[in-house]
Scaffold this active site. Structure first.
Site, PDB file in Angstrom:
ATOM      1  N   SER A   1      -0.213  36.337  20.379  1.00 14.61           N
ATOM      2  CA  SER A   1      -1.516  36.674  19.795  1.00 14.61           C
ATOM      3  C   SER A   1      -2.512  35.604  20.223  1.00 14.61           C
ATOM      4  O   SER A   1      -2.121  34.468  20.504  1.00 14.61           O
ATOM      5  CB  SER A   1      -1.418  36.661  18.266  1.00 14.61           C
ATOM      6  OG  SER A   1      -2.705  36.715  17.678  1.00 14.61           O
TER       7      SER A   1
ATOM      8  N   ASN B   1       7.906  43.102  20.758  1.00 12.72           N
ATOM      9  CA  ASN B   1       6.585  43.424  20.222  1.00 12.72           C
ATOM     10  C   ASN B   1       6.528  43.407  18.690  1.00 12.72           C
ATOM     11  O   ASN B   1       5.466  43.147  18.126  1.00 12.72           O
ATOM     12  CB  ASN B   1       6.177  44.813  20.751  1.00 12.72           C
ATOM     13  CG  ASN B   1       5.053  45.420  19.955  1.00 12.72           C
ATOM     14  OD1 ASN B   1       3.896  45.050  20.131  1.00 12.72           O
ATOM     15  ND2 ASN B   1       5.373  46.340  19.047  1.00 12.72           N
TER      16      ASN B   1
ATOM     17  N   LYS C   1       3.237  32.418  16.533  1.00 17.80           N
ATOM     18  CA  LYS C   1       2.826  32.960  17.831  1.00 17.80           C
ATOM     19  C   LYS C   1       2.682  31.852  18.881  1.00 17.80           C
ATOM     20  O   LYS C   1       2.966  32.069  20.067  1.00 17.80           O
ATOM     21  CB  LYS C   1       1.528  33.751  17.688  1.00 17.80           C
ATOM     22  CG  LYS C   1       1.667  35.002  16.816  1.00 17.80           C
ATOM     23  CD  LYS C   1       2.674  35.992  17.409  1.00 17.80           C
ATOM     24  CE  LYS C   1       2.624  37.353  16.746  1.00 17.80           C
ATOM     25  NZ  LYS C   1       3.563  38.314  17.330  1.00 17.80           N
TER      26      LYS C   1
ATOM     27  N   ASP D   1      16.723  45.789  12.140  1.00 19.53           N
ATOM     28  CA  ASP D   1      15.888  44.609  11.893  1.00 19.53           C
ATOM     29  C   ASP D   1      16.125  43.615  13.029  1.00 19.53           C
ATOM     30  O   ASP D   1      17.238  43.113  13.199  1.00 19.53           O
ATOM     31  CB  ASP D   1      16.297  43.994  10.542  1.00 19.53           C
ATOM     32  CG  ASP D   1      15.565  42.705  10.218  1.00 19.53           C
ATOM     33  OD1 ASP D   1      14.791  42.207  11.067  1.00 19.53           O
ATOM     34  OD2 ASP D   1      15.781  42.188   9.105  1.00 19.53           O
TER      35      ASP D   1
ATOM     36  N   TYR E   1       1.428  32.679  10.670  1.00 18.03           N
ATOM     37  CA  TYR E   1       1.297  33.637  11.779  1.00 18.03           C
ATOM     38  C   TYR E   1       0.928  32.923  13.081  1.00 18.03           C
ATOM     39  O   TYR E   1       1.577  33.102  14.120  1.00 18.03           O
ATOM     40  CB  TYR E   1       0.236  34.686  11.417  1.00 18.03           C
ATOM     41  CG  TYR E   1       0.060  35.773  12.449  1.00 18.03           C
ATOM     42  CD1 TYR E   1       1.013  36.769  12.597  1.00 18.03           C
ATOM     43  CD2 TYR E   1      -1.067  35.809  13.283  1.00 18.03           C
ATOM     44  CE1 TYR E   1       0.861  37.778  13.543  1.00 18.03           C
ATOM     45  CE2 TYR E   1      -1.231  36.809  14.225  1.00 18.03           C
ATOM     46  CZ  TYR E   1      -0.265  37.793  14.352  1.00 18.03           C
ATOM     47  OH  TYR E   1      -0.421  38.778  15.298  1.00 18.03           O
TER      48      TYR E   1
HETATM   49  N1  NAD Z   1      -3.122  44.463  16.081  1.00 13.00           N
HETATM   50  C1  NAD Z   1      -3.629  43.290  16.385  1.00 13.00           C
HETATM   51  O1  NAD Z   1      -4.824  43.040  16.168  1.00 13.00           O
HETATM   52  C2  NAD Z   1      -2.761  42.243  17.020  1.00 13.00           C
HETATM   53  C3  NAD Z   1      -3.402  41.084  17.483  1.00 13.00           C
HETATM   54  C4  NAD Z   1      -2.616  40.093  18.040  1.00 13.00           C
HETATM   55  C5  NAD Z   1      -1.253  40.262  18.151  1.00 13.00           C
HETATM   56  N2  NAD Z   1      -0.662  41.402  17.678  1.00 13.00           N
HETATM   57  C6  NAD Z   1       0.794  41.495  17.794  1.00 13.00           C
HETATM   58  O2  NAD Z   1       1.138  42.715  18.422  1.00 13.00           O
HETATM   59  C7  NAD Z   1       2.432  43.137  17.957  1.00 13.00           C
HETATM   60  C8  NAD Z   1       2.356  44.587  17.505  1.00 13.00           C
HETATM   61  O3  NAD Z   1       1.446  44.657  16.433  1.00 13.00           O
HETATM   62  P1  NAD Z   1       0.757  45.985  15.903  1.00 13.00           P
HETATM   63  O4  NAD Z   1      -0.633  45.617  15.581  1.00 13.00           O
HETATM   64  O5  NAD Z   1       1.052  47.131  16.777  1.00 13.00           O
HETATM   65  O6  NAD Z   1       1.526  46.116  14.493  1.00 13.00           O
HETATM   66  P2  NAD Z   1       2.081  47.333  13.635  1.00 13.00           P
HETATM   67  O7  NAD Z   1       2.278  46.788  12.259  1.00 13.00           O
HETATM   68  O8  NAD Z   1       1.247  48.555  13.815  1.00 13.00           O
HETATM   69  O9  NAD Z   1       3.506  47.589  14.320  1.00 13.00           O
HETATM   70  C9  NAD Z   1       4.524  46.641  14.215  1.00 13.00           C
HETATM   71  C10 NAD Z   1       5.852  47.368  14.077  1.00 13.00           C
HETATM   72  O10 NAD Z   1       6.882  46.385  14.022  1.00 13.00           O
HETATM   73  C11 NAD Z   1       7.856  46.791  13.067  1.00 13.00           C
HETATM   74  N3  NAD Z   1       8.593  45.613  12.620  1.00 13.00           N
HETATM   75  C12 NAD Z   1       8.101  44.520  11.975  1.00 13.00           C
HETATM   76  N4  NAD Z   1       9.088  43.651  11.733  1.00 13.00           N
HETATM   77  C13 NAD Z   1      10.236  44.177  12.245  1.00 13.00           C
HETATM   78  C14 NAD Z   1      11.579  43.736  12.315  1.00 13.00           C
HETATM   79  N5  NAD Z   1      11.972  42.557  11.785  1.00 13.00           N
HETATM   80  N6  NAD Z   1      12.491  44.522  12.922  1.00 13.00           N
HETATM   81  C15 NAD Z   1      12.124  45.709  13.459  1.00 13.00           C
HETATM   82  N7  NAD Z   1      10.861  46.194  13.410  1.00 13.00           N
HETATM   83  C16 NAD Z   1       9.930  45.428  12.804  1.00 13.00           C
HETATM   84  C17 NAD Z   1       7.043  47.472  11.984  1.00 13.00           C
HETATM   85  O11 NAD Z   1       7.836  48.359  11.183  1.00 13.00           O
HETATM   86  C18 NAD Z   1       5.963  48.197  12.798  1.00 13.00           C
HETATM   87  O12 NAD Z   1       6.333  49.532  13.114  1.00 13.00           O
HETATM   88  C19 NAD Z   1       2.825  42.166  16.847  1.00 13.00           C
HETATM   89  O13 NAD Z   1       3.697  41.193  17.367  1.00 13.00           O
HETATM   90  C20 NAD Z   1       1.517  41.528  16.443  1.00 13.00           C
HETATM   91  O14 NAD Z   1       1.666  40.245  15.896  1.00 13.00           O
HETATM   92  C21 NAD Z   1      -1.391  42.399  17.118  1.00 13.00           C
END
Ligand code: NAD
Length: 257
Positions: free
Chosen positions: A134, A83, A151, A56, A147
Site C-alpha cells: 500500500s 493480495n 505494509k 485463512d 496497517y
Molecule cells: N482499496 C484500497 O484503497 C487499497 C489501498 C492500498 C492497498 N490495498 C490493499 O489491496 C489488497 C486488496 O484490498 P481490497 O481493497 O480489494 O480489499 P477487500 O476487503 O475488498 O478484499 C480483501 C479480501 O481479502 C479477504 N481476506 C482478508 N483476510 C484474509 C485471510 N486471512 N485469509 C483469506 N482471505 C482474507 C477478505 O475476505 C476480502 O475478500 C489488500 O492487501 C489491501 O491492503 C487496498
C-alpha cells in the site's frame, strides 16, 4: 498447451477479484483463496477455470492445504498474488495488541506463509510472486500504525524473497496501491480522508480495481521477465509528490473561476 495457473488470495472481491478476471481473460486458471466462503462461492459461480480455496491465509495448516489442492487441480503454480489484506485505522494509543495482531496476521504472516509454501512449485515453473502492499507502507500517515507498518514490512519482505529466490528463477515484486473504492477502503475512509486523498493525488481521483489488476498481472507475467525486487506504486502519483499540490489546485481554480 498447458494452462498457466495463479493463486490469488483475497479473491472474493475488490482488487483480488479484478485480478482473477484479468488472468481468466488471458487464459490462465485461477485458484481463488478467501476466508469469506459465501462471497467466494458467489464470485466463483459465474466464472469458469477457477478453483475455490475457502481458507485463512494466516494459518500455516490451511495454507499447506490450499497449495496442495491447487497442485492436485492444476499440476502447476505460475504465479502467487498475495493480495488478501485487512485494514484497521485508529490512533496509536487505542491500538490494542489484539488489533495489532489481527492486522499483522493476515497482511504480514499470511504473505510470508503463502510465499514460503509456493517456493517449490514456483521454482518448477520459474514463476512469480506479486505482493500487494500500500502507499501506507511507503509513506507514514495518521491512524495507520498497524496497517502502515505491516505494509512497510511487506515491501521489505518482497526484497528479501527476491534476493533469495532469484537463483531459482522466481521473481518477486510488489504493487503499492493508492486508494481504490473497495469494501476495505470504504470501511476506513471517512469523507475527510477521501477529500484529502483527492487533494494529494496528482491525477485527482481514486484508482479502479482494474487499474491495479493491470499492474499486478503485468508483474506476474513473462513480460516482466527481468524485473524482480521492485515496488510499483499504482497511486495516481501520490507517492512521488511532496507539498504544494492543494495550493496549486486553488490557484488554478481561482484562475478558471
Ligand atoms: N482499496 C484500497 O484503497 C487499497 C489501498 C492500498 C492497498 N490495498 C490493499 O489491496 C489488497 C486488496 O484490498 P481490497 O481493497 O480489494 O480489499 P477487500 O476487503 O475488498 O478484499 C480483501 C479480501 O481479502 C479477504 N481476506 C482478508 N483476510 C484474509 C485471510 N486471512 N485469509 C483469506 N482471505 C482474507 C477478505 O475476505 C476480502 O475478500 C489488500 O492487501 C489491501 O491492503 C487496498
Amino acid at each position: 498447451m498447458t494452462q498457466n495457473c495463479a493463486i490469488v488470495t483475497g479473491a472474493a472481491r475488490g482488487i483480488g477479484l479484478a485480478t482473477t478476471d484479468l488472468f481468466l481473460e488471458l487464459g490462465w486458471q485461477v485458484a481463488m483463496l478467501d476466508w469469506d466462503e459465501a462471497e467466494l462461492k458467489a464470485a466463483a459461480e459465474s466464472r469458469t477455470g477457477v478453483l475455490t480455496l475457502p481458507y485463512d491465509m494466516s494459518d500455516p495448516a490451511q495454507v499447506t492445504t490450499a497449495v496442495g489442492e491447487t497442485l492436485a487441480w492444476s499440476g502447476r503454480i505460475d504465479a502467487l498474488i498475495n493480495n488478501a489484506g485487512v485494514a484497521e485505522f485508529g490512533p496509536i494509543r487505542d491500538c490494542s495488541h489484539a488489533q495489532w495482531r489481527r492486522v499483522m496476521d493476515t497482511n504480514l504472516d499470511g504473505t510470508f506463509l503463502c510465499s514460503q509454501a509456493c517456493i517449490e512449485p514456483l521454482a518448477a515453473t520459474k514463476g512469480a510472486i506479486v505482493n500487494i502492499a500500500s502507499i501506507s507502507g511507503l509513506r507514514a500517515s495518521t491512524l495507520r500504525v498497524a496497517y502502515g507498518t505491516s505494509k512497510a514490512a511487506v515491501i521489505h519482505m518482497t526484497k528479501q524473497y527476491a534476493a533469495e529466490l532469484g537463483e531459482q528463477g522466481i521473481r518477486v515484486n510488489c504493487v503499492a496501491p493508492g486508494p481504490v473504492r473497495t469494501k476495505l477502503a470504504m470501511a476506513v475512509h471517512s469523507p475527510e480522508i477521501i477529500a484529502a486523498y483527492h487533494d494529494a493525488i496528482p491525477l485527482n481521483r481514486y484508482g479502479s480495481e482494474r487499474e491495479l489488476a493491470e499492474a499486478i498481472v503485468f508483474l506476474a507475467s513473462d513480460k516482466a521477465s527481468y524485473i524482480t525486487g521492485q515496488v510499483l506504486a499504482v497511486d495516481g502519483g501520490f507517492d512521488s509528490t511532496g507539498v504544494g499540490l492543494p495550493a496549486l489546485r486553488s490557484v488554478v481554480e481561482a484562475e478558471t473561476a
